[in-house]
Design a protein around this motif. Structure first.
Motif, mmCIF file in Angstrom:
data_model
loop_
_atom_site.group_PDB
_atom_site.id
_atom_site.type_symbol
_atom_site.label_atom_id
_atom_site.label_comp_id
_atom_site.label_asym_id
_atom_site.label_seq_id
_atom_site.Cartn_x
_atom_site.Cartn_y
_atom_site.Cartn_z
ATOM 1 N N PHE A 231 -14.167 -42.219 21.583
ATOM 2 C CA PHE A 231 -12.725 -41.878 21.682
ATOM 3 C C PHE A 231 -12.178 -42.724 22.686
ATOM 4 O O PHE A 231 -12.648 -42.887 23.653
ATOM 5 C CB PHE A 231 -12.633 -40.564 21.635
ATOM 6 C CG PHE A 231 -12.901 -39.711 20.184
ATOM 7 C CD1 PHE A 231 -11.722 -39.634 19.158
ATOM 8 C CD2 PHE A 231 -14.007 -39.293 19.921
ATOM 9 C CE1 PHE A 231 -11.955 -39.011 18.138
ATOM 10 C CE2 PHE A 231 -14.348 -38.646 18.803
ATOM 11 C CZ PHE A 231 -13.275 -38.605 17.812
ATOM 12 N N SER A 232 -10.803 -42.973 22.640
ATOM 13 C CA SER A 232 -10.154 -43.538 23.843
ATOM 14 C C SER A 232 -9.938 -42.667 24.994
ATOM 15 O O SER A 232 -9.621 -43.157 25.955
ATOM 16 C CB SER A 232 -8.948 -44.102 23.414
ATOM 17 O OG SER A 232 -8.033 -43.332 22.883
ATOM 18 N N SER A 233 -9.984 -41.348 24.653
ATOM 19 C CA SER A 233 -9.741 -40.433 25.718
ATOM 20 C C SER A 233 -10.396 -39.012 25.597
ATOM 21 O O SER A 233 -10.788 -38.835 24.407
ATOM 22 C CB SER A 233 -8.270 -40.075 25.923
ATOM 23 O OG SER A 233 -7.888 -39.351 24.780
ATOM 24 N N MET A 234 -10.814 -38.289 26.624
ATOM 25 C CA MET A 234 -11.285 -37.090 26.443
ATOM 26 C C MET A 234 -10.479 -36.131 25.777
ATOM 27 O O MET A 234 -10.923 -35.298 24.799
ATOM 28 C CB MET A 234 -11.717 -36.322 27.880
ATOM 29 C CG MET A 234 -12.623 -35.185 27.782
ATOM 30 S SD MET A 234 -14.179 -35.651 26.928
ATOM 31 C CE MET A 234 -15.088 -36.467 28.057
ATOM 32 N N GLY A 235 -9.284 -36.317 25.819
ATOM 33 C CA GLY A 235 -8.300 -35.302 24.994
ATOM 34 C C GLY A 235 -8.681 -35.415 23.676
ATOM 35 O O GLY A 235 -8.550 -34.432 22.871
ATOM 36 N N GLU A 236 -8.402 -36.819 23.105
ATOM 37 C CA GLU A 236 -8.514 -37.069 21.526
ATOM 38 C C GLU A 236 -9.937 -36.513 21.268
ATOM 39 O O GLU A 236 -9.957 -36.206 19.951
ATOM 40 C CB GLU A 236 -8.438 -38.445 21.517
ATOM 41 C CG GLU A 236 -6.946 -38.846 21.696
ATOM 42 C CD GLU A 236 -6.784 -40.478 21.154
ATOM 43 O OE1 GLU A 236 -7.810 -41.117 20.479
ATOM 44 O OE2 GLU A 236 -5.918 -41.118 21.438
ATOM 45 N N ALA A 237 -10.971 -36.666 22.021
ATOM 46 C CA ALA A 237 -12.344 -36.146 21.420
ATOM 47 C C ALA A 237 -12.242 -34.956 21.170
ATOM 48 O O ALA A 237 -12.931 -34.398 20.257
ATOM 49 C CB ALA A 237 -13.363 -37.150 22.493
ATOM 50 N N ILE A 238 -11.977 -34.054 22.328
ATOM 51 C CA ILE A 238 -12.143 -32.739 22.329
ATOM 52 C C ILE A 238 -11.186 -32.061 21.101
ATOM 53 O O ILE A 238 -11.666 -30.978 20.525
ATOM 54 C CB ILE A 238 -11.875 -32.020 23.614
ATOM 55 C CG1 ILE A 238 -12.854 -32.594 24.718
ATOM 56 C CG2 ILE A 238 -11.905 -30.366 23.423
ATOM 57 C CD1 ILE A 238 -14.349 -32.394 24.526
ATOM 58 N N LYS A 239 -10.163 -32.713 21.169
ATOM 59 C CA LYS A 239 -9.204 -32.098 20.046
ATOM 60 C C LYS A 239 -9.768 -32.228 18.621
ATOM 61 O O LYS A 239 -9.296 -31.732 17.679
ATOM 62 C CB LYS A 239 -7.836 -32.699 20.110
ATOM 63 C CG LYS A 239 -7.236 -32.257 21.459
ATOM 64 C CD LYS A 239 -5.734 -32.925 21.532
ATOM 65 C CE LYS A 239 -4.695 -32.556 22.927
ATOM 66 N NZ LYS A 239 -3.794 -33.188 23.231
ATOM 67 N N ALA A 240 -10.601 -33.155 18.280
ATOM 68 C CA ALA A 240 -11.238 -33.395 16.835
ATOM 69 C C ALA A 240 -12.130 -32.154 16.586
ATOM 70 O O ALA A 240 -12.480 -31.888 15.490
ATOM 71 C CB ALA A 240 -11.814 -34.708 16.909
ATOM 72 N N VAL A 241 -12.664 -31.522 17.854
ATOM 73 C CA VAL A 241 -13.736 -30.513 17.541
ATOM 74 C C VAL A 241 -13.350 -29.461 16.442
ATOM 75 O O VAL A 241 -13.904 -29.050 15.528
ATOM 76 C CB VAL A 241 -14.451 -30.011 18.702
ATOM 77 C CG1 VAL A 241 -15.205 -28.802 18.468
ATOM 78 C CG2 VAL A 241 -15.136 -31.265 19.541
ATOM 79 N N PRO A 242 -12.125 -28.873 16.718
ATOM 80 C CA PRO A 242 -11.755 -27.699 15.662
ATOM 81 C C PRO A 242 -11.643 -28.231 14.360
ATOM 82 O O PRO A 242 -11.931 -27.531 13.407
ATOM 83 C CB PRO A 242 -10.585 -27.267 16.476
ATOM 84 C CG PRO A 242 -10.656 -27.532 17.853
ATOM 85 C CD PRO A 242 -11.222 -28.998 18.141
ATOM 86 N N ARG A 243 -11.114 -29.403 14.111
ATOM 87 C CA ARG A 243 -10.934 -29.914 12.949
ATOM 88 C C ARG A 243 -12.435 -30.273 12.340
ATOM 89 O O ARG A 243 -12.563 -30.037 11.084
ATOM 90 C CB ARG A 243 -10.365 -31.261 12.971
ATOM 91 C CG ARG A 243 -8.618 -31.341 13.374
ATOM 92 C CD ARG A 243 -7.771 -30.365 12.151
ATOM 93 N NE ARG A 243 -7.906 -31.485 10.983
ATOM 94 C CZ ARG A 243 -7.187 -32.504 10.783
ATOM 95 N NH1 ARG A 243 -6.318 -33.071 11.750
ATOM 96 N NH2 ARG A 243 -7.240 -33.349 9.597
ATOM 97 N N ILE A 244 -13.351 -30.721 13.191
ATOM 98 C CA ILE A 244 -14.628 -30.891 12.376
ATOM 99 C C ILE A 244 -15.386 -29.476 12.203
ATOM 100 O O ILE A 244 -15.857 -29.305 11.089
ATOM 101 C CB ILE A 244 -15.464 -31.461 13.660
ATOM 102 C CG1 ILE A 244 -15.183 -32.818 13.877
ATOM 103 C CG2 ILE A 244 -17.060 -31.596 13.196
ATOM 104 C CD1 ILE A 244 -15.853 -33.286 15.105
ATOM 105 N N ILE A 245 -15.337 -28.314 12.962
ATOM 106 C CA ILE A 245 -15.496 -26.897 12.573
ATOM 107 C C ILE A 245 -14.972 -26.428 11.273
ATOM 108 O O ILE A 245 -15.807 -25.878 10.440
ATOM 109 C CB ILE A 245 -15.429 -26.275 13.839
ATOM 110 C CG1 ILE A 245 -16.153 -26.469 15.034
ATOM 111 C CG2 ILE A 245 -15.581 -24.840 13.230
ATOM 112 C CD1 ILE A 245 -17.519 -26.665 15.016
ATOM 113 N N GLY A 246 -13.661 -26.994 11.095
ATOM 114 C CA GLY A 246 -12.969 -26.612 9.830
ATOM 115 C C GLY A 246 -13.130 -27.304 8.627
ATOM 116 O O GLY A 246 -12.667 -27.095 7.621
#
Length: 465
Positions: A231-246
């Motif tokens: 990802f281009s930033s850590m913020g974008e990477a981490i914000k993807a995690v709840p969507r992956i879990i869901g």
């Protein structure tokens, strides 16, 4: 509050020698490695180092120590990070690493029974060789199973399989009085009174000495694969995690890492990571009993990540690539440690929905207090590994900046509904923060539990509570 204990005398040494066939060293003979743990922030010299080889020997030592009011600290591999296995009050250090036998593989009940000194990597290899998997997968593979149980270690497979507590079926434990208790059993369900088993798990050697464990295993999954997603930033990477879990798939692991930590690992291992062109990455693994199911889950997550702004999805589909990526991940702690002259750690756990906010907040703290604060961790379960690097600061500046950074981080974790430690424990170093987060009522209950198990306060004193 620190308590003063009497020093061991010649009579004590002679009595202990008789119990353990002279497998004992006294102050002056004890290697300095036994006076600190992996990070070395806490330091203490035991009066005697006793190497125990059986539950009976542990029981005899504990019975003697209790009768003569000698403090005891239990030691395995010494890979802890919070001073939990350091003899800050002197006394006896009970080294249980010689208790390192795998005792039984029970394929009918899907359990394996081991002594407390068995190393995680030895257990993992044993299970693999027999077609099974021990699910907890902490990063420090040279830790003992007893140490993992004492801290309720988690690791990289916790998203799908849970933590150490979820894998423990039964324990043999020695109380501070020397009494031996058998907790739990080879049963899947148990509603028989208070769970003393679960009190001992995660108690960091303050309630009892774990000498043997019966652990849940599963048939080894037939297929596994990993993906590395930049990802281009850590913020974008981490914000993807709840969507992956869901997304109604369950990855085995969801790890986050940054470019600077990857570079540290490359230098430390002398091996190239597949890529370090991006600022932030998610590393995910999947397993199952059919290739189709594993590929399906991987493709669902890969497509979702691209929708959420991932720059690419790199398939880790060969043993060589997998070994390269996961060995680098396992080396992150040592790599960061090698990048500075001294460091301290914070392994807070926060709700998965707040991981991104918390990581971004650590960047603010780094600028505010003037410290380098690299991090990596288990994005899938909210357990973050954050490291404060001294980088040549003098003692005064280091201590002041470190204290301020910790104060800010633990306060923010509490605000987010998190806890002080996700898997490394409290030990000596994090006691003050635990008290602030849990408050007086919970601390009173924990001290009461400690007093019931250990009325003289001799087992791992001054730790946790």
């Amino acid at each position: 509050m620190s308590v003063e204990f009497r020093k061991i005398d010649k009579g004590d040494i002679e009595a202990l020698q008789n119990m353990v066939a002279s497998r004992i060293l006294v102050a002056g003979q004890i290697n300095d490695d036994y006076c600190h743990d992996e990070l070395g922030t806490a330091y203490g010299v035991p009066d005697a180092l006793v190497r125990a080889s059986s539950t009976l020997e542990v029981s005899n030592v504990m019975q003697y120590a209790y009768a003569h009011e000698i403090p005891v600290v239990v030691r395995g591999s010494g890979t802890g990070l919070v001073g939990g296995a350091v003899a800050v009050c002197g006394g006896i250090m009970l080294d249980v690493s010689p208790m390192n036998r795998i005792l039984e593989l029970d394929e009918d009940n899907l359990t394996v029974t081991v002594q407390c000194g068995v190393l995680l990597m030895e257990l993992a290899q044993f299970c693999n060789d027999h077609g099974y998997q021990y699910c907890p997968d902490p990063g420090e593979k040279s830790a003992t199973i007893g140490g993992n149980i004492s801290t309720n270690a988690g690791g990289m497979r916790a998203v799908k399989y849970g933590v150490t507590r979820d894998a423990v079926r039964a324990l043999t434990a020695v109380l501070p009085t020397g009494e031996v208790v058998e907790l739990g059993g080879k049963v899947v369900k148990n509603s028989s009174g208070y769970s003393l088993l679960n009190l001992v798990i995660g108690s960091e050697g303050t309630l009892a000495v774990v000498t043997q464990a019966t652990l849940k295993i599963i048939p080894k999954p037939e297929y596994s694969m990993s993906i590395l997603v930049p990802f281009s930033s850590m913020g974008e990477a981490i914000k993807a995690v709840p969507r992956i879990i869901g997304a109604k798939v369950t990855p085995v692991a969801i790890e986050y890492m940054s470019r600077d930590v990857i570079l540290f690992a490359e230098d430390y291992l002398g091996k190239k990571f597949p890529t370090h062109a991006s600022d932030a990455y998610l590393l995910m693994s999947f397993d199952g009993n059919t290739k189709e199911a594993v590929v399906h889950d991987q493709e669902v997550v890969s497509d979702l990540c691209l929708e959420l702004g991932a720059l690419d999805v790199l398939l880790i589909d060969t043993e060589e690539r997998s070994a390269s990526v996961w060995s680098a991940r396992s080396a992150f702690l040592e790599a960061i440690k090698g990048s500075t002259d001294l460091m301290d750690e914070c392994d807070v756990v926060v709700p998965r929905s707040r991981v991104a906010d918390f990581i971004l907040y650590t960047h603010e703290i780094a600028s505010k207090v003037g410290l380098r604060i690299p991090s990596f961790g288990h994005a899938g379960d909210g357990n973050l590994h954050i490291y404060l690097c001294r980088d040549g600061l003098d003692d005064c500046a280091w201590n002041a900046r470190r204290s301020e950074a910790f104060r800010l981080m633990y306060a923010k974790a509490h605000e987010f509904g998190g806890q002080v430690s996700g898997e490394h424990g409290i030990g000596l170093d994090k006691k003050e923060y635990l008290s602030e987060v849990l408050g007086p009522v919970q601390m009173r209950l924990m001290r009461g539990i400690k007093a019931v198990f250990d009325p003289k306060g001799l087992l791992n004193p001054n730790k946790v509570v």
